[in-house]
Scaffold this active site. Structure first.
Site, PDB file in Angstrom:
ATOM      1  N   LYS A 121       0.836  -1.202   0.000  1.00  0.00           N
ATOM      2  CA  LYS A 121       0.000   0.000   0.000  1.00  0.00           C
ATOM      3  C   LYS A 121       0.876   1.259   0.000  1.00  0.00           C
ATOM      4  CE  LYS A 121      -3.372   2.904   0.587  1.00  0.00           C
ATOM      5  NZ  LYS A 121      -4.456   3.214  -0.312  1.00  0.00           N
ATOM      6  N   LYS A 181      -0.962  11.509   6.224  1.00  0.00           N
ATOM      7  CA  LYS A 181      -0.676  10.403   7.156  1.00  0.00           C
ATOM      8  C   LYS A 181       0.016   9.266   6.407  1.00  0.00           C
ATOM      9  CE  LYS A 181      -3.709   7.431   7.335  1.00  0.00           C
ATOM     10  NZ  LYS A 181      -4.017   6.149   6.674  1.00  0.00           N
TER      11      LYS A 181
HETATM   12  P1  NAP Z   1     -12.841   8.840   6.988  1.00  0.00           P
HETATM   13  O1  NAP Z   1     -13.934   9.126   6.034  1.00  0.00           O
HETATM   14  O2  NAP Z   1     -12.184   9.971   7.717  1.00  0.00           O
HETATM   15  O3  NAP Z   1     -13.391   7.765   8.041  1.00  0.00           O
HETATM   16  C1  NAP Z   1     -12.616   7.375   9.144  1.00  0.00           C
HETATM   17  C2  NAP Z   1     -13.395   6.358   9.946  1.00  0.00           C
HETATM   18  O4  NAP Z   1     -12.578   5.932  11.052  1.00  0.00           O
HETATM   19  C3  NAP Z   1     -14.687   6.931  10.557  1.00  0.00           C
HETATM   20  O5  NAP Z   1     -15.654   5.899  10.596  1.00  0.00           O
HETATM   21  C4  NAP Z   1     -14.217   7.312  11.962  1.00  0.00           C
HETATM   22  O6  NAP Z   1     -15.260   7.361  12.895  1.00  0.00           O
HETATM   23  C5  NAP Z   1     -13.294   6.148  12.270  1.00  0.00           C
HETATM   24  N1  NAP Z   1     -12.318   6.454  13.324  1.00  0.00           N
HETATM   25  C6  NAP Z   1     -11.229   7.240  13.237  1.00  0.00           C
HETATM   26  N2  NAP Z   1     -10.560   7.249  14.394  1.00  0.00           N
HETATM   27  C7  NAP Z   1     -11.230   6.428  15.224  1.00  0.00           C
HETATM   28  C8  NAP Z   1     -11.029   6.010  16.568  1.00  0.00           C
HETATM   29  N3  NAP Z   1      -9.973   6.450  17.288  1.00  0.00           N
HETATM   30  N4  NAP Z   1     -11.909   5.167  17.113  1.00  0.00           N
HETATM   31  C9  NAP Z   1     -12.974   4.722  16.400  1.00  0.00           C
HETATM   32  N5  NAP Z   1     -13.225   5.071  15.120  1.00  0.00           N
HETATM   33  C10 NAP Z   1     -12.356   5.915  14.553  1.00  0.00           C
HETATM   34  O7  NAP Z   1     -11.627   8.064   6.278  1.00  0.00           O
HETATM   35  P2  NAP Z   1     -11.628   7.126   4.981  1.00  0.00           P
HETATM   36  O8  NAP Z   1     -11.301   7.955   3.807  1.00  0.00           O
HETATM   37  O9  NAP Z   1     -12.831   6.246   4.995  1.00  0.00           O
HETATM   38  O10 NAP Z   1     -10.312   6.243   5.285  1.00  0.00           O
HETATM   39  C11 NAP Z   1     -10.312   5.116   6.165  1.00  0.00           C
HETATM   40  C12 NAP Z   1      -9.000   4.359   5.951  1.00  0.00           C
HETATM   41  O11 NAP Z   1      -8.926   3.928   4.573  1.00  0.00           O
HETATM   42  C13 NAP Z   1      -7.750   5.210   6.203  1.00  0.00           C
HETATM   43  O12 NAP Z   1      -6.730   4.423   6.780  1.00  0.00           O
HETATM   44  C14 NAP Z   1      -7.373   5.665   4.810  1.00  0.00           C
HETATM   45  O13 NAP Z   1      -5.988   5.976   4.723  1.00  0.00           O
HETATM   46  C15 NAP Z   1      -7.746   4.446   3.988  1.00  0.00           C
HETATM   47  N6  NAP Z   1      -8.016   4.710   2.557  1.00  0.00           N
HETATM   48  C16 NAP Z   1      -8.819   5.744   2.158  1.00  0.00           C
HETATM   49  C17 NAP Z   1      -9.038   5.955   0.799  1.00  0.00           C
HETATM   50  C18 NAP Z   1      -9.890   7.080   0.263  1.00  0.00           C
HETATM   51  O14 NAP Z   1      -9.834   7.337  -0.951  1.00  0.00           O
HETATM   52  N7  NAP Z   1     -10.696   7.738   1.080  1.00  0.00           N
HETATM   53  C19 NAP Z   1      -8.463   5.101  -0.140  1.00  0.00           C
HETATM   54  C20 NAP Z   1      -7.688   4.048   0.292  1.00  0.00           C
HETATM   55  C21 NAP Z   1      -7.470   3.857   1.643  1.00  0.00           C
HETATM   56  P3  NAP Z   1     -16.178   8.679  13.045  1.00  0.00           P
HETATM   57  O15 NAP Z   1     -17.294   8.530  12.045  1.00  0.00           O
HETATM   58  O16 NAP Z   1     -16.630   8.667  14.435  1.00  0.00           O
HETATM   59  O17 NAP Z   1     -15.285   9.876  12.734  1.00  0.00           O
END
Ligand code: NAP
Length: 303
Positions: free
Chosen positions: A172, A240
């Site tokens: 990744k 990050k």
């Molecule tokens: P996001 O929309 O910011 O969602 C983050 C999620 O994590 C939310 O459900 C949040 O809960 C939860 N969370 C964060 N900290 C937490 C904690 N301490 N305890 C419990 N829940 C927690 O992020 P995302 O874009 O979906 O990304 C999620 C992961 O996938 C990341 O590692 C990111 O690097 C990876 N990723 C993202 C993408 C993309 O294009 N977006 C692509 C590939 C990989 P709340 O709802 O309460 O905030």
């Protein structure tokens, strides 16, 4: 009998993935820190858990998709975390992008209780999660990969077992080097086109099917031209990932000049309070330096 699935983290990515699991007919329990985010899943047939431990007690396979390393540690190992409700034979699949080193530590703590773990970070953006076309790079034991496969197929199109535990996170990070350096090229190319007085839409159409084509150009190029900075992936989370890349590169002694430059360009945007915008807002850092503004829109859509 198919296994009961738990999904922790219904953010931009988790939301699409969990909906695809329900669409594929899986029996799903969800948990999200902000509890209101679970409502639409309950309406779609999922059950809501009261904590990650409660979810683990009800499920066989537990999927996690939260932000960063400390967040995975919290939901898996913390108070009322998965480990507190886990039993031998269960499988935890972590779809978050986190430290490869911390992944091995989390896996060791789960293993002490007889729980298996796969690191299975994802790529393909919010579009890929919603359409079920993600690329998933999986690290771990082959028998557990085979066990997870029918689940991952609900939202993954290219699922590759890349090696032992931790290898998924390393691949990744390779992915993220490719993503951000490609993104920088898209920004430079479009600003050059703007300065040259070209029609930006036609320029995109002309080059996207050739050797210069990329996911980034096809998906984020039009958003840059429209000055639509709503996030598929936020600058803060992109940064990050780059921190994880540069930490691993430092340990390995690998120079990553272009990736390091993009890291610092994003830092300038974070310093301006733009961390919640989409990662394609990278072009704003170059606009500031060059004095060139992309697109004709006077209206901007924020992050
Ligand atoms: P996001 O929309 O910011 O969602 C983050 C999620 O994590 C939310 O459900 C949040 O809960 C939860 N969370 C964060 N900290 C937490 C904690 N301490 N305890 C419990 N829940 C927690 O992020 P995302 O874009 O979906 O990304 C999620 C992961 O996938 C990341 O590692 C990111 O690097 C990876 N990723 C993202 C993408 C993309 O294009 N977006 C692509 C590939 C990989 P709340 O709802 O309460 O905030």
């Amino acid at each position: 009998m198919s296994e009961k699935i738990g999904f922790i983290g219904l953010g931009i990515m988790g939301r699409g993935m969990a909906h695809n699991l329900l669409k594929a007919g899986h029996d799903v329990v969800v948990w999200n820190r902000t509890t209101s985010r679970m409502d639409e899943f309950v309406a779609a047939g999922a059950q809501a858990a009261s904590s990650p431990a409660d979810l683990a007690r009800q499920c066989d396979v537990i999927l996690v998709c939260v932000s960063d390393t400390p967040d995975v540690q919290q939901v898996v190992l913390g108070e009322n975390g998965v480990l507190a409700g886990a039993r031998p034979g269960q499988l935890v699949v972590d779809h978050s992008t986190i430290s490869p080193h911390a992944t091995l530590e989390i896996a060791a703590q789960l293993k002490a209780k007889g729980v298996h773990m796969l690191d299975a970070p994802i790529s393909g953006g919010s579009e890929g999660a919603a359409r079920g076309t993600l690329s998933i790079m999986v690290g771990g034991e082959a028998d557990q990969v085979a066990r997870a496969l029918p689940i991952l197929q609900a939202y993954g199109k290219t699922i590759t077992h890349v090696g032992p535990q931790g290898a998924g996170q390393m691949v990744k990070l390779v992915n993220q080097i490719l993503v951000v350096v490609t993104e920088l090229a898209v920004c430079e190319g479009l600003l050059f086109a703007q300065a040259g007085g070209l029609d930006l839409q036609k320029t995109l159409e002309a080059v996207k099917g050739g050797a210069a084509g990329s996911w980034m150009l096809a998906n984020r190029g039009p958003q840059m031209i429209a000055r639509d900075w709503r996030p598929g992936f936020t600058i803060d989370l992109q940064q990050k990932d780059l921190r994880l890349v540069l930490e691993a590169a430092d340990q390995l002694g690998v120079p990553l000049m272009a990736t390091g430059m993009v890291f610092h360009l994003y830092r300038t945007l974070q310093a301006q309070g733009l961390g919640s915008e989409g990662n394609h807002a990278l072009v704003k850092a170059l606009e500031k330096m060059s004095g060139i503004r992309l697109g004709n829109n006077t209206q901007e859509r924020g992050g």
